[in-house]
Design a protein around this motif. Structure first.
Motif, PDB file in Angstrom:
ATOM      1  N   THR A  21      -8.941  -2.473  -9.387  1.00  0.00           N
ATOM      2  CA  THR A  21      -7.794  -1.584  -9.246  1.00  0.00           C
ATOM      3  C   THR A  21      -7.370  -1.547  -7.784  1.00  0.00           C
ATOM      4  O   THR A  21      -8.210  -1.494  -6.882  1.00  0.00           O
ATOM      5  N   THR A  22      -6.073  -1.584  -7.542  1.00  0.00           N
ATOM      6  CA  THR A  22      -5.549  -1.540  -6.187  1.00  0.00           C
ATOM      7  C   THR A  22      -4.696  -0.287  -5.982  1.00  0.00           C
ATOM      8  O   THR A  22      -4.382   0.431  -6.941  1.00  0.00           O
ATOM      9  N   GLY A  23      -4.335  -0.070  -4.727  1.00  0.00           N
ATOM     10  CA  GLY A  23      -3.479   1.069  -4.418  1.00  0.00           C
ATOM     11  C   GLY A  23      -2.129   0.994  -5.098  1.00  0.00           C
ATOM     12  O   GLY A  23      -1.570   2.025  -5.500  1.00  0.00           O
ATOM     13  N   SER A  24      -1.586  -0.216  -5.232  1.00  0.00           N
ATOM     14  CA  SER A  24      -0.294  -0.355  -5.919  1.00  0.00           C
ATOM     15  C   SER A  24      -0.428   0.022  -7.396  1.00  0.00           C
ATOM     16  O   SER A  24       0.497   0.615  -7.974  1.00  0.00           O
ATOM     17  N   ASP A  25      -1.582  -0.278  -8.020  1.00  0.00           N
ATOM     18  CA  ASP A  25      -1.815   0.152  -9.405  1.00  0.00           C
ATOM     19  C   ASP A  25      -1.830   1.678  -9.494  1.00  0.00           C
ATOM     20  O   ASP A  25      -1.279   2.272 -10.432  1.00  0.00           O
ATOM     21  N   CYS A  26      -2.483   2.297  -8.517  1.00  0.00           N
ATOM     22  CA  CYS A  26      -2.569   3.758  -8.491  1.00  0.00           C
ATOM     23  C   CYS A  26      -1.187   4.390  -8.360  1.00  0.00           C
ATOM     24  O   CYS A  26      -0.845   5.323  -9.098  1.00  0.00           O
ATOM     25  N   ILE A  27      -0.378   3.879  -7.445  1.00  0.00           N
ATOM     26  CA  ILE A  27       0.969   4.426  -7.225  1.00  0.00           C
ATOM     27  C   ILE A  27       1.831   4.247  -8.472  1.00  0.00           C
ATOM     28  O   ILE A  27       2.508   5.184  -8.924  1.00  0.00           O
ATOM     29  N   ARG A  62       1.619  -6.175   1.502  1.00  0.00           N
ATOM     30  CA  ARG A  62       3.043  -5.977   1.237  1.00  0.00           C
ATOM     31  C   ARG A  62       3.512  -6.843   0.072  1.00  0.00           C
ATOM     32  O   ARG A  62       4.282  -6.395  -0.789  1.00  0.00           O
ATOM     33  N   ASP A  63       3.036  -8.088   0.018  1.00  0.00           N
ATOM     34  CA  ASP A  63       3.411  -8.975  -1.095  1.00  0.00           C
ATOM     35  C   ASP A  63       2.915  -8.432  -2.421  1.00  0.00           C
ATOM     36  O   ASP A  63       3.582  -8.558  -3.457  1.00  0.00           O
ATOM     37  N   ASP A  64       1.712  -7.823  -2.418  1.00  0.00           N
ATOM     38  CA  ASP A  64       1.154  -7.293  -3.656  1.00  0.00           C
ATOM     39  C   ASP A  64       1.893  -6.033  -4.103  1.00  0.00           C
ATOM     40  O   ASP A  64       2.152  -5.845  -5.291  1.00  0.00           O
ATOM     41  N   VAL A  65       2.247  -5.182  -3.137  1.00  0.00           N
ATOM     42  CA  VAL A  65       2.911  -3.917  -3.471  1.00  0.00           C
ATOM     43  C   VAL A  65       4.322  -4.166  -3.970  1.00  0.00           C
ATOM     44  O   VAL A  65       4.761  -3.603  -4.976  1.00  0.00           O
ATOM     45  N   GLY A  66       5.075  -5.002  -3.256  1.00  0.00           N
ATOM     46  CA  GLY A  66       6.426  -5.344  -3.677  1.00  0.00           C
ATOM     47  C   GLY A  66       7.446  -4.241  -3.517  1.00  0.00           C
ATOM     48  O   GLY A  66       8.534  -4.309  -4.100  1.00  0.00           O
ATOM     49  N   ASP A  67       7.122  -3.197  -2.748  1.00  0.00           N
ATOM     50  CA  ASP A  67       8.056  -2.096  -2.511  1.00  0.00           C
ATOM     51  C   ASP A  67       8.156  -1.854  -1.012  1.00  0.00           C
ATOM     52  O   ASP A  67       7.231  -1.307  -0.402  1.00  0.00           O
ATOM     53  N   PRO A  68       9.263  -2.243  -0.378  1.00  0.00           N
ATOM     54  CA  PRO A  68       9.385  -2.082   1.077  1.00  0.00           C
ATOM     55  C   PRO A  68       9.450  -0.628   1.518  1.00  0.00           C
ATOM     56  O   PRO A  68       9.306  -0.337   2.706  1.00  0.00           O
ATOM     57  N   GLU A  69       9.667   0.310   0.581  1.00  0.00           N
ATOM     58  CA  GLU A  69       9.761   1.725   0.932  1.00  0.00           C
ATOM     59  C   GLU A  69       8.389   2.377   1.097  1.00  0.00           C
ATOM     60  O   GLU A  69       8.301   3.512   1.566  1.00  0.00           O
ATOM     61  N   ILE A  70       7.324   1.685   0.714  1.00  0.00           N
ATOM     62  CA  ILE A  70       5.976   2.246   0.829  1.00  0.00           C
ATOM     63  C   ILE A  70       5.375   1.832   2.168  1.00  0.00           C
ATOM     64  O   ILE A  70       5.150   0.638   2.397  1.00  0.00           O
ATOM     65  N   PRO A  71       5.102   2.769   3.077  1.00  0.00           N
ATOM     66  CA  PRO A  71       4.474   2.407   4.357  1.00  0.00           C
ATOM     67  C   PRO A  71       3.053   1.890   4.140  1.00  0.00           C
ATOM     68  O   PRO A  71       2.314   2.396   3.291  1.00  0.00           O
ATOM     69  N   ILE A  72       2.697   0.879   4.911  1.00  0.00           N
ATOM     70  CA  ILE A  72       1.344   0.317   4.870  1.00  0.00           C
ATOM     71  C   ILE A  72       0.722   0.489   6.245  1.00  0.00           C
ATOM     72  O   ILE A  72       1.222  -0.052   7.231  1.00  0.00           O
ATOM     73  N   LEU A  73      -0.358   1.239   6.326  1.00  0.00           N
ATOM     74  CA  LEU A  73      -1.025   1.528   7.592  1.00  0.00           C
ATOM     75  C   LEU A  73      -2.352   0.782   7.650  1.00  0.00           C
ATOM     76  O   LEU A  73      -3.110   0.771   6.681  1.00  0.00           O
ATOM     77  N   SER A  74      -2.607   0.154   8.782  1.00  0.00           N
ATOM     78  CA  SER A  74      -3.821  -0.638   8.947  1.00  0.00           C
ATOM     79  C   SER A  74      -4.937   0.203   9.564  1.00  0.00           C
ATOM     80  O   SER A  74      -4.708   0.936  10.530  1.00  0.00           O
TER      81      SER A  74
END
Length: 472
Positions: A398-404, A429-441
């Motif tokens: 399960t990934t964060g994009s699945d959770c969202i 970013r490629d996995d999420v596919g939503d540019p509106e979701i911030p990704i923090l490292s």
């Protein structure tokens, strides 16, 4: 190849002894095709050369009159390419072995960086909690020292992760129109504490220019240069500013450090190269900063140059930024109390690392949020939230994009979300596919997390205002 061999065969067939030196060109072309295109082309070229010699012998009486010479030429046309063939195979094996070793190194660095970022991320959040715990002056100084050491380790792993990502070839430029002044100001704010520790006065010349560039990659470049200035030029001023050159914008970072000797300048952009003189004190880092800067500049089509004079300082210039017109600004919603904007914000926090989950939860609650903490995707639970903050890897495939996606679908609305990860941002970013979701490292500075949450809430408020019909 066909045209070459047909032309040489014709010349040797009709020319007799006068065109005998064409054989040297035949041999050169045969070996050249193999070196240029590989072993399979070498085999084909050798076969074509033998066919050319046989055809010439059949049509040319001079060649038929010297069978031993023809035999010698044919043996030579076989032996020389055969030797080259053996060498090419050895070179290819060595190249493949080196390539595999380099990929193994990149995988190791990426995995090591990811695994070590988890505890560093947790420690950073716990330190932020300690700062608000009303400690005494001595205890507060100890917390500052821990934070300073932690940031040194964090920068080291950031360099290792950056270089492993570059080695993987997965980084691509994603340009957009951005305010260069905002980028530089953010970098100044992020380095203000480190500058204070180093005794450096960090100065920024304000600019209102907009450029078309990948903001993430450009920020990484400037951050590495500024970090070097703080490390190698402590106790003096560091100036960051912009100049316009030939219709393009350049960014310049000047320091007043000890400078660099001329013999080191050609090697500064090499990986793991560090300027070391006898008796120098140890300096943190492994010599990857400028190498990352050069490689990112190549990806974005920018030019990086460095000049330095001993006892006068060093200047690094990023040149070639395309200047664009400022975008139309949307009207801002006035907000008199930005600090209290997080009060009552309902946050679903999903993180499989217990320490990170605990530290993040404590920090969010200190900011006034109402936090529901979960170590796995809470399927089947009734969850009402205004914001989702999730790790990318949650276990059980399960990934964060699945959770969202799960909670957005369950609630029937586009819940704002933030993904936190130790992986490469582009891959996530490629996995999420939503540019509106911030990704923090990871590791995240608490100020970065807070500002991202505030930005999402402001955006949500603007959208809410737009959907409310005006009273007539």
């Amino acid at each position: 190849m066909s045209h070459d061999y047909i032309a040489m065969t014709f010349a040797m067939s009709v020319g007799g002894q006068v065109t005998l030196p064409v054989y040297a060109i035949l041999l050169w072309v045969t070996v050249g095709n193999g070196l240029r295109f590989g072993p399979r082309y070498l085999v084909a070229a050798t076969a074509a050369a033998l066919l050319a010699l046989a055809t010439t012998t059949f049509f040319n009486s001079f060649w038929r009159g010297y069978p031993y010479v023809v035999g010698t030429l044919m043996i030579t046309a076989i032996l020389v390419p055969s030797y080259i063939y053996v060498l090419l195979n050895r070179v290819h094996k060595a190249y493949n072995a080196a390539l595999e070793a380099n990929l193994a190194k990149s995988r190791f660095l990426a995995q090591a960086s990811h695994d070590l970022r988890q505890p560093i991320h947790a420690i950073s959040l716990f330190i932020a909690c300690l700062r608000d715990a009303r400690l005494g002056q001595e205890e507060q100084q100890m917390v500052d020292n821990i934070d300073r050491s932690l940031q040194s380790v964090s920068r080291l792993f950031q360099s290792l992760l950056d270089i492993s990502t570059l080695d993987s070839g997965k980084i691509s430029e994603q340009p957009e129109d951005v305010s260069i002044g905002e980028i530089l100001n953010d970098i100044k704010q992020q380095n203000s504490e480190a500058a204070q520790w180093a005794g450096v006065k960090l100065k920024l010349v304000a600019t209102h220019k907009f450029v078309r560039v990948d903001p993430s990659l450009l920020t990484t470049m400037i951050q590495n240069i500024v970090s070097n200035a703080l490390k190698y030029a402590p106790g003096g001023p560091v100036l960051i500013g912009c100049r316009k050159r030939s219709g393009k914008l350049s960014i310049e970072i000047h320091d007043r450090g000890p400078g660099i000797a001329s013999e080191h300048l050609p090697h500064l952009f090499e990986e793991f190269y560090q300027v070391r003189e006898r008796g120098d004190k140890d300096t943190e880092g492994v010599g990857l900063g400028l190498s990352i800067v050069r490689r990112l500049s190549n990806i974005m089509g920018l030019e990086v140059s460095l000049r330095s004079e001993e006892d006068k300082g060093t200047t690094v210039i990023i040149d070639g930024l395309e200047i664009v017109s400022p975008p139309t600004q949307a009207p801002k919603i006035p907000n008199s109390k930005p600090v209290s904007m997080l009060d009552g914000l309902r946050v679903l926090l999903v993180e499989d690392d217990t320490n990170v989950l605990l530290a993040t939860g404590i920090l969010l609650e200190k900011w006034g949020c109402i936090v529901q903490q979960e170590e796995v995707l809470p399927e089947g639970k009734d969850v009402t939230c205004d914001l989702i903050i999730t790790d990318f890897d949650l276990g059980a495939k399960t990934t964060g994009s699945d959770c969202i996606n799960y909670f957005r679908s369950k609630n029937g609305r586009n819940i704002p979300a933030i993904i936190v990860t130790g992986h490469d941002e582009n891959r996530v970013r490629d996995d999420v596919g939503d540019p509106e979701i911030p990704i923090l490292s990871k590791p995240i500075r608490p100020a970065e997390l807070r500002s991202t949450i505030l930005a999402l809430r402001l955006k949500l408020q603007r959208q809410t205002v737009k959907t409310v019909p005006s009273l007539q």
